[in-house]
Enzyme design. Structure first.
Site, PDB file in Angstrom:
ATOM      1  N   ARG A   1       0.834  -1.207   0.000  1.00 32.24           N
ATOM      2  CA  ARG A   1       0.000   0.000   0.000  1.00 32.24           C
ATOM      3  C   ARG A   1       0.868   1.257   0.000  1.00 32.24           C
ATOM      4  NH1 ARG A   1      -4.032   0.481   4.502  1.00 32.24           N
ATOM      5  NH2 ARG A   1      -4.890   2.102   3.141  1.00 32.24           N
TER       6      ARG A   1
ATOM      7  N   CYS B   1      -0.540   6.542   8.926  1.00 31.79           N
ATOM      8  CA  CYS B   1      -0.867   5.246   8.341  1.00 31.79           C
ATOM      9  C   CYS B   1      -2.013   5.485   7.375  1.00 31.79           C
ATOM     10  CB  CYS B   1      -1.216   4.239   9.447  1.00 31.79           C
ATOM     11  SG  CYS B   1      -2.507   4.789  10.579  1.00 31.79           S
TER      12      CYS B   1
END
Length: 279
Positions: A179, A238
């Site tokens: 990701r 994050c």
């Protein structure tokens, strides 16, 4: 003695009937937001209260403030008092997701000025493996007065934008490496990362059984990640400001204090097409 980062299962078991200790279950799944309450009802650490990641540990989404915006501080303080957290309460928090959700509550309590909070090292899996009991009996919780004393542990998107790729900020992204690279993005509408960020997957702080690596090992690894930057210029992020908190726990264990959280994280950042993206 107070615990401020980690506490092991044996110590928690010895304090299950201690009125100055409170265990909190924060199990949660992004794809099934009813999961935590359901499994808590089926079995939890005796005496444990339950807090919901979306309702209790997050605020209202606006479409541009990320997937888990921070809750209002006074609302959170009231909720923490309702379940029995006072000024001297030793809080122990656990999940079954390698600390991903537990770290969020650890950070929130410290943000509000409460240092006596620790993760059950290894979470529910280690508790059960160590012979810890589970119960479906709901606890009787005695309300306390929780007084918030907020700390400066937070930065916003403007702060990050002003300091991108400068020595005034060392940005650490806790998402999985794929990701981070912009691959296999199935949660947020845009793939990639904030320019200048380095990647430290939150699970890399852990041993195979889900417990944290020893402090000396974490310190060596984090000093390599910091690459000469002081801890107080480190900003964690994050996807939505949840798993990044586990990197903050790891730095605290390593004795590297003073880092801050960009709570909006990637889900807030990528909601504005004018913000730069790296893939």
């Amino acid at each position: 003695m107070s615990y401020t980062t980690l506490v092991d299962a044996a110590t928690v078991r010895s304090h299950l009937h201690d009125p100055d200790w409170l265990v909190i279950d924060v199990r949660h799944q992004l794809a099934d937001t009813a999961y935590g309450e359901r499994v808590y009802g089926e079995g939890h650490v005796p005496g444990a209260a339950f807090l919901h990641c979306d309702r209790d540990l997050s605020g209202a989404m606006t479409g541009c403030n990320g997937r888990h915006p921070l809750p209002d501080q006074q609302n959170l303080a009231q909720r923490l008092g309702e379940i029995g957290i006072g000024a001297t309460t030793q809080v122990v928090v656990y999940d079954d997701a390698q600390g991903m959700i537990a770290g969020r509550l650890w950070w929130l309590l410290r943000w509000l000025g409460h240092d006596r909070v620790a993760l059950l090292d290894g979470g529910l899996q280690v508790w059960v493996a160590a012979g810890g009991a589970l119960t479906d009996v709901l606890p009787t919780l005695a309300a306390q007065v929780f007084v918030a004393r907020p700390r400066e542990m937070l930065v916003d998107a403007a702060f990050v934008l002003e300091r991108i790729e400068t020595s005034h900020m060392h940005l650490v992204d806790a998402r999985g490496p794929d990701r981070f690279r912009g691959e296999n993005e199935t949660i947020d509408p845009v793939g990639g990362h904030i320019p200048g960020a380095v990647n430290r997957f939150f699970k890399d702080n852990l041993l195979p059984d889900g417990r944290f690596k020893p402090a000396a090992e974490l310190r060596a690894e984090w000093l390599a990640i910091l690459a000469g930057s002081p801890p107080d210029v480190v900003v964690h992020q994050c996807g939505s400001g949840v798993s990044a908190c586990l990197n903050m726990v790891a730095m605290e264990i390593a004795g590297l204090t003073g880092s801050r959280l960009y709570a909006g994280s990637w889900s807030e950042w990528c909601a504005d097409p004018g913000r730069p993206v790296t893939r």
